[in-house]
Design an enzyme around this catalytic site. Structure first.
Site, short mmCIF file in Angstrom:
data_model
loop_
_atom_site.label_atom_id
_atom_site.label_comp_id
_atom_site.label_asym_id
_atom_site.label_seq_id
_atom_site.Cartn_x
_atom_site.Cartn_y
_atom_site.Cartn_z
N ASP A 113 52.09 -45.46 44.73
CA ASP A 113 52.12 -46.09 42.78
C ASP A 113 51.34 -44.49 41.93
OD1 ASP A 113 52.62 -47.88 40.32
OD2 ASP A 113 50.36 -46.90 39.53
N HIS A 279 55.22 -55.18 44.07
CA HIS A 279 55.05 -53.64 43.81
C HIS A 279 53.53 -52.93 45.05
CE1 HIS A 279 54.01 -50.37 42.42
NE2 HIS A 279 52.20 -50.76 41.24
#
Length: 303
Positions: A113, A279
């Protein structure tokens, strides 16, 4: 200067330190043996995301799991109108300084991320320092903004909320930071199941700090402005080192972008694939992530 801190139960046997860099202080957990590998976390988390992966890699690499500036127990310097203190260039500079303090002039980098975006800028600005780069569940920032569609905007609503001028998002989040964190991170297919209770407690403790909320907003404001300017200034140059991209097949990045194609716009040697998760890959699929990283960085091990 490096100051030792109490050990973390999430990283048994690791040394926990605060390292003074030219602009701030960086918290890091350090352990293992072998070639140095810098591990960087994403939003709105801390270096604790790597606890499960670290246990699987520490016999092969010297791991440096760091909190980005503005996050966790790292420093939170004041920002400026152009958000430069929270540019990925500034964050990358912290990591170069941290690794130098630890005696590592060249090293591997893996980032999830926001940490992947810092890793990308670190590799672009300091190609002599980065041997190989791995990024988890991202495509390049500029290209993701450029190619945003309705589905991505709905899934990644926080990208467009956090960049609103201060103090609007800070006040909204600060009214109930726990509820915001749990909504942001628990709305995926797996809910909150991927998160170790100890790591979750650490994430929430750190995110309750108003300075961390503001700094994380500044991170996103920088991404939508000065970071893109830095990307544009790179021109047609591409990263010279190999890059591994891993992403979740149940996430928005997979649904909305051709991840490998976008990374090929920014680097010459790209490989990677989707993994069967969402994610938060390092916590959802630590075995798979550790195996992918070990194989990729193992290729680049110095004799």
């Amino acid at each position: 200067m490096i100051v030792d801190r109490p050990p973390s139960p999430l990283f048994p046997g690791f040394r926990v330190v605060d390292a003074s860099t030219p602009e701030t202080t960086i918290r890091a957990a350090i352990g293992g043996s072998g070639p140095p590998l810098l591990l960087l976390h994403g939003y709105p988390q801390t270096h604790a995301i790597w606890h499960a992966v670290a246990g699987r890699l520490q016999e092969r690499f010297t791991l440096v799991c760091a909190d980005l500036r503005g996050y966790g127990c790292s420093g939170k310097p004041p920002s400026t109108v152009d958000h430069a203190p929270y540019s990925k260039r500034a964050m990358a500079g912290d990591m170069v300084a941290l690794m130098a303090l630890l005696g590592f002039e060249r090293f591997h980098v893996a980032g999830h991320d926001r940490g992947g975006r810092v890793g990308h800028r670190l590799a672009a600005d300091h190609p002599d320092r980065v041997e190989r780069l791995a990024v988890l569940d991202i495509a390049p920032t500029r290209e993701m903004y450029r190619d945003t569609n309705d589905a991505f905007a709905r899934a990644y609503w926080h990208w467009f909320f956090l960049i609103q001028p201060a103090p609007f998002p800070e006040r909204m989040i600060g009214a109930d930071p726990d509820a915001y964190w749990l909504k942001k991170c628990g709305s995926g297919r797996a809910g909150l199941a991927p998160f170790d209770e100890r790591a979750l407690a650490e994430y929430l403790r750190c995110f309750r700090d108003p300075a961390a909320i503001h700094a994380s907003c500044e991170d996103y404001r920088a991404a939508a402005s000065i970071d893109i300017a830095h990307d544009d200034a790179d021109g047609a140059s591409r990263l010279p080192m190999p890059l591994l991209a891993l992403w979740g097949e149940h996430g928005a990045v997979h649904a909305c972008f051709d991840v490998l194609a976008l990374w090929r716009e920014r680097t010459a040697d790209v490989r990677g694939r989707a993994l069967p998760g969402g994610h938060y890959l390092a916590e959802e699929l630590p075995d798979e992530v550790a195996a992918e990283l070990a194989a990729f960085f193992g290729e680049g091990a110095r004799p």
